[in-house]
Design a protein around this motif. Structure first.
Motif, PDB file in Angstrom:
ATOM      1  N   ILE A   1       0.920  -1.818  -0.047  1.00 20.53           N
ATOM      2  CA  ILE A   1       0.093   0.098  -0.100  1.00 20.53           C
ATOM      3  C   ILE A   1       0.859   1.040  -0.003  1.00 20.53           C
ATOM      4  CG2 ILE A   1      -1.532   1.510   1.068  1.00 20.53           C
ATOM      5  CD1 ILE A   1      -2.760  -1.697   1.990  1.00 20.53           C
TER       6      ILE A   1
ATOM      7  N   ASP B   1      -8.575   1.289  -3.087  1.00 21.42           N
ATOM      8  CA  ASP B   1      -6.719   1.423  -3.295  1.00 21.42           C
ATOM      9  C   ASP B   1      -6.631   0.434  -2.037  1.00 21.42           C
ATOM     10  OD1 ASP B   1      -6.620   4.369  -4.541  1.00 21.42           O
ATOM     11  OD2 ASP B   1      -7.310   4.912  -3.105  1.00 21.42           O
ATOM     12  N   VAL B   2      -7.084  -0.063  -1.760  1.00 18.11           N
ATOM     13  CA  VAL B   2      -6.968  -1.702  -1.018  1.00 18.11           C
ATOM     14  C   VAL B   2      -6.738  -2.777  -1.612  1.00 18.11           C
ATOM     15  CG1 VAL B   2      -6.676  -3.064   1.116  1.00 18.11           C
ATOM     16  CG2 VAL B   2      -7.368  -0.615   1.165  1.00 18.11           C
TER      17      VAL B   2
END
Length: 414
Positions: free
Chosen positions: A156, A185-186
């Motif tokens: 990340i 976004d993870v």
């Protein structure tokens, strides 16, 4: 379960890798908008775009015609998988002048483990990795480096300040910058999972952070939800060792190949490549699956099962029978073709047949031996010299040797 107190993982993630690789290999492309395509066709989509093209709104997956409309100066380059694999190995060697590579996550992503004595200098080590790549490979290929207490948080972090970023997510600072992320976004939260979370009232990272591990497991519908919670909260996550499940290849066919005969010719080549990979890995298969798809991703599926088999003549015979079934069921055209050898058995686990002296068994052993000899000859000469039946060159090349997200081809695949 363990909760690290330092930056134990370093993650390297390259920026626009295929496009940057072409700019590195072809200096006249530097500074120009570049799109990489799988085959030389106006009917395909871009598999990579350079930074210059991204600034102009061109995205990965955009079809060629639309990309040309958005960016008339776009330079299209047909993917050269063998060159990218060679560059990948050079990059790994450069990284390992600073720190050992623990795992290869994809063609352009590598994971390193830092020793306790290295944790205080983690950011400095990350900068040294970037410098080693710049000096050993060249400045055109930039990467983003992420540091974190575990694999997930390091990955990340590597995504947070692309391109050319260097970010650390220290376990003492969590959740910190995680709260500014979108759920998608993870890694592991795709649109479908994000929609499922939204229906449960979890619409942002703050709400996700407040969940308990068992709640996320229930919402996810599997243990992966709980593993995700552990990773985000800084715990190490141990995963069971994965087992090889199949060997397969697929190809979207050019327009002139979309008849059943064209799909069959392509499928024979793809199957031969898959079976050679299977033999090198020491497996036999008990099933062959075939998918033929139309323009709407619907189509035809067939499967044939058999005793553990690894010789080309037997497997190609099975493929021929599957295509006969497709023809009888009026599958006349196919936009893409996929073959997969599955239900694998390690060769060491196959017991010798008590009746192995029958003519059929002896013929099978001879065909296995000849298939292995053909593999060795083809690898030695880096091209297909010996094969069973007709052999065609599929437009775009690299049959069986394309880079996939979780597979980097061996040199023998080309």
């Amino acid at each position: 379960m363990r909760k690290p107190t330092g930056l134990e993982r370093l993650y390297v993630d390259f920026d626009s890798f295929f496009a940057s690789a072409e700019q590195h290999l072809q200096p006249h492309l530097r500074g120009r908008p570049v799109g990489v395509i799988p085959v030389d066709s106006e009917h395909t989509g871009l598999i990579a775009v350079s930074r210059e093209a991204k600034v102009l709104g061109v995205k990965r997956g955009t079809f060629v015609r639309e990309a040309r409309r958005q960016c008339p100066d776009l330079v299209l380059v047909t993917a050269r998988h063998e060159a990218y694999v060679a560059l990948h190995h050079a990059i790994v060697r450069a990284i390992e002048t600073v720190v050992p590579v623990k795992a290869i996550c994809s063609i352009d992503e590598m994971l390193c483990a830092l020793l306790p004595a290295e944790w205080p200098q983690a950011l400095d080590i990350g900068q040294r990795v970037k410098e080693a790549i710049a000096h050993g490979i060249g400045p055109t290929l930039t990467c983003s480096v992420g540091l974190g207490p575990n694999d997930l948080l390091a990955k990340i972090a590597a995504e947070m300040e692309k391109p050319d970023g260097l970010v650390a997510l220290h376990p003492n600072d969590l959740p910190g910058r995680l709260l500014a992320l979108d759920l998608t976004d993870v890694p592991g939260i795709a649109r479908g999972n994000a929609a499922r979370l939204a229906r449960a009232g979890v619409g942002d990272m703050a709400a996700l952070w407040r969940l308990q591990p068992k709640e996320l497991r229930r919402l996810w519908g599997s243990v992966e939800g709980e593993r995700l919670w552990m990773g985000l909260h800084g715990y190490t996550v141990e995963r069971p060792e994965t087992r090889r499940r199949m060997f397969g290849h697929g190809r979207v066919l050019p327009a002139e190949w979309r008849s059943l005969n064209g799909a069959y010719a392509a499928a024979r080549v793809l199957l031969a490549k898959a079976s050679a990979r299977m033999r090198r890995a020491g497996f036999s298969a008990r099933a062959l699956a075939l998918w033929l798809t139309d323009r709407n991703s619907a189509g035809w599926y067939g499967e044939e099962r058999f005793q553990p088999t690894r010789d080309d003549p037997s497997l190609l015979g099975s493929l021929s029978r599957l295509f006969l079934h497709a023809e009888r069921e009026e599958m006349s055209r196919s936009r893409s073709v996929h073959v997969a050898l599955h239900d694998l058995v390690p060769m060491a686990d196959i017991e010798e047949d008590l009746f192995g002296q029958t003519p059929e068994a002896q013929l099978k052993r001879r065909m296995e031996h000849l298939s292995t000899l053909a593999d060795q000859l083809n690898v030695a000469h880096r091209r297909t010299l010996l094969h069973w039946g007709p052999w065609v060159t599929i437009p775009g090349g690299y049959a069986g040797a394309k880079i996939a997200f979780n597979r980097i081809p061996d040199a023998e695949d080309f």
